[in-house]
Design a protein around this motif. Structure first.
Motif, short mmCIF file in Angstrom:
data_model
loop_
_atom_site.label_atom_id
_atom_site.label_comp_id
_atom_site.label_asym_id
_atom_site.label_seq_id
_atom_site.Cartn_x
_atom_site.Cartn_y
_atom_site.Cartn_z
N ILE A 177 -33.40 -17.46 -33.93
CA ILE A 177 -32.74 -16.46 -34.77
C ILE A 177 -33.47 -15.13 -34.58
O ILE A 177 -34.70 -15.09 -34.56
CB ILE A 177 -32.75 -16.87 -36.26
N SER A 178 -32.70 -14.06 -34.46
CA SER A 178 -33.29 -12.71 -34.43
C SER A 178 -32.55 -11.83 -35.42
O SER A 178 -31.33 -11.96 -35.59
CB SER A 178 -33.23 -12.12 -33.03
N VAL A 179 -33.28 -10.94 -36.08
CA VAL A 179 -32.71 -10.01 -37.05
C VAL A 179 -33.28 -8.63 -36.78
O VAL A 179 -34.49 -8.48 -36.54
CB VAL A 179 -33.02 -10.45 -38.51
N ASN A 180 -32.42 -7.61 -36.82
CA ASN A 180 -32.86 -6.25 -36.53
C ASN A 180 -33.94 -5.78 -37.51
O ASN A 180 -33.80 -5.95 -38.72
CB ASN A 180 -31.69 -5.28 -36.59
N TYR A 181 -34.97 -5.17 -36.99
CA TYR A 181 -36.12 -4.76 -37.79
C TYR A 181 -35.80 -3.63 -38.77
O TYR A 181 -36.47 -3.47 -39.81
CB TYR A 181 -37.27 -4.29 -36.87
N SER B 67 -36.22 -8.26 -34.42
CA SER B 67 -35.79 -7.65 -33.17
C SER B 67 -35.66 -6.14 -33.27
O SER B 67 -35.60 -5.56 -34.36
CB SER B 67 -34.43 -8.26 -32.77
N ARG B 68 -35.57 -5.51 -32.11
CA ARG B 68 -35.24 -4.09 -32.05
C ARG B 68 -33.83 -3.88 -32.58
O ARG B 68 -33.05 -4.82 -32.73
CB ARG B 68 -35.33 -3.59 -30.60
N LYS C 97 -24.75 -5.54 -33.49
CA LYS C 97 -24.92 -6.64 -34.43
C LYS C 97 -26.22 -6.49 -35.20
O LYS C 97 -27.16 -5.85 -34.75
CB LYS C 97 -24.92 -7.98 -33.70
N PHE C 98 -26.24 -7.10 -36.41
CA PHE C 98 -27.44 -7.08 -37.26
C PHE C 98 -28.40 -8.20 -36.88
O PHE C 98 -29.61 -8.07 -37.01
CB PHE C 98 -27.05 -7.26 -38.72
N GLY C 99 -27.83 -9.34 -36.46
CA GLY C 99 -28.67 -10.49 -36.15
C GLY C 99 -27.97 -11.40 -35.17
O GLY C 99 -26.84 -11.14 -34.75
N ASP C 100 -28.66 -12.49 -34.82
CA ASP C 100 -28.14 -13.37 -33.78
C ASP C 100 -28.72 -14.78 -33.96
O ASP C 100 -29.88 -14.93 -34.32
CB ASP C 100 -28.54 -12.82 -32.41
N TYR C 101 -27.87 -15.79 -33.74
CA TYR C 101 -28.35 -17.17 -33.70
C TYR C 101 -28.01 -17.79 -32.35
O TYR C 101 -26.90 -17.63 -31.84
CB TYR C 101 -27.70 -18.03 -34.80
N ARG C 102 -28.99 -18.49 -31.76
CA ARG C 102 -28.76 -19.22 -30.51
C ARG C 102 -29.17 -20.67 -30.70
O ARG C 102 -30.28 -20.94 -31.15
CB ARG C 102 -29.55 -18.57 -29.37
N HIS C 103 -28.25 -21.57 -30.38
CA HIS C 103 -28.51 -22.99 -30.56
C HIS C 103 -29.44 -23.51 -29.46
O HIS C 103 -29.64 -22.84 -28.44
CB HIS C 103 -27.19 -23.78 -30.57
#
Length: 203
Positions: free
Chosen positions: A54-58, A33-34, A39-45
């Motif tokens: 899941i997204s994580v900052n690039y 992610s941008r 936040k550094f990252g994110d999880y969505r169920h």
């Protein structure tokens, strides 16, 4: 380009094959992610016909990218086991995070100081997430140097600084965990994390 080669651009190359297998095993949409300041990252169920995401900052350094990735996969694993019945960073998540971090400890992927900070974080029930300052500082020490950027905790009382959106603040005092700062234009009070990155403004 296959997933392993893509992942190796963002996290330590030795860790890429296992993360690639997790993406397939958990049938997870994994996105680089941008940058997100909050936040550094994110999880969505799974929801609304979409699966695990899941997204994580690039722009994280490789060690921070890996820790964040494992952090979010631990959320996924915990959701599969317990759905909404447990706290996001409760004992179930901590146990999964610790277990999922073991293969990377065994491969000695992390520098000793980062490994020590992760272990300390996992053994400390008061630390709720990767906002743990000891772990944050340890990971940030491997960032590439940024010109003119300084953290709030390194400023002196009365120092004037600006943030990314251009707003200007004056540092007043340290409270228990954060710093009391006043926005120069509006006189509003804001609380800043010690590790918030800002730019010093010369008087």
């Amino acid at each position: 380009m296959d997933k392993v080669k893509v992942l190796a651009q963002y996290l330590p190359a030795e860790a890429a094959p296992l993360i690639s297998r997790w993406i397939d095993y958990f049938v997870c949409e994994f996105k680089v992610s941008r940058n997100r300041n909050s936040k550094f990252g994110d999880y969505r169920h799974p929801y609304g016909g979409k699966g695990h995401r899941i997204s994580v900052n690039y722009d994280l350094n490789p060690y921070a990218f890996l820790v964040t990735t494992v952090h979010e996969f631990a959320h996924l694993h915990t959701w599969n086991e317990h759905k909404h019945r447990v706290k996001p960073h409760g004992s179930e998540w901590k146990a999964n995070f610790k277990q999922m971090m073991q293969p990377f400890f065994e491969k000695d992927i992390f520098p000793p100081d980062v490994k020590k900070a992760i272990v300390s974080y996992l053994d400390n029930p008061a630390a709720s997430s990767c906002s743990d300052l000891n772990l944050y500082r340890s990971l940030r020490s491997y960032d590439a140097p940024k010109a003119a950027v300084i953290t709030v905790e390194k400023l002196s009382a009365g120092a004037v600084f600006k943030i990314k959106d251009g707003r200007v603040f004056r540092l007043e005092e340290r409270l228990r965990k954060r710093y009391r700062c006043v926005e120069v234009s509006s006189k509003r009070v804001y609380l800043f994390s010690p590790v918030a990155e800002v730019e010093l403004v010369e008087d």
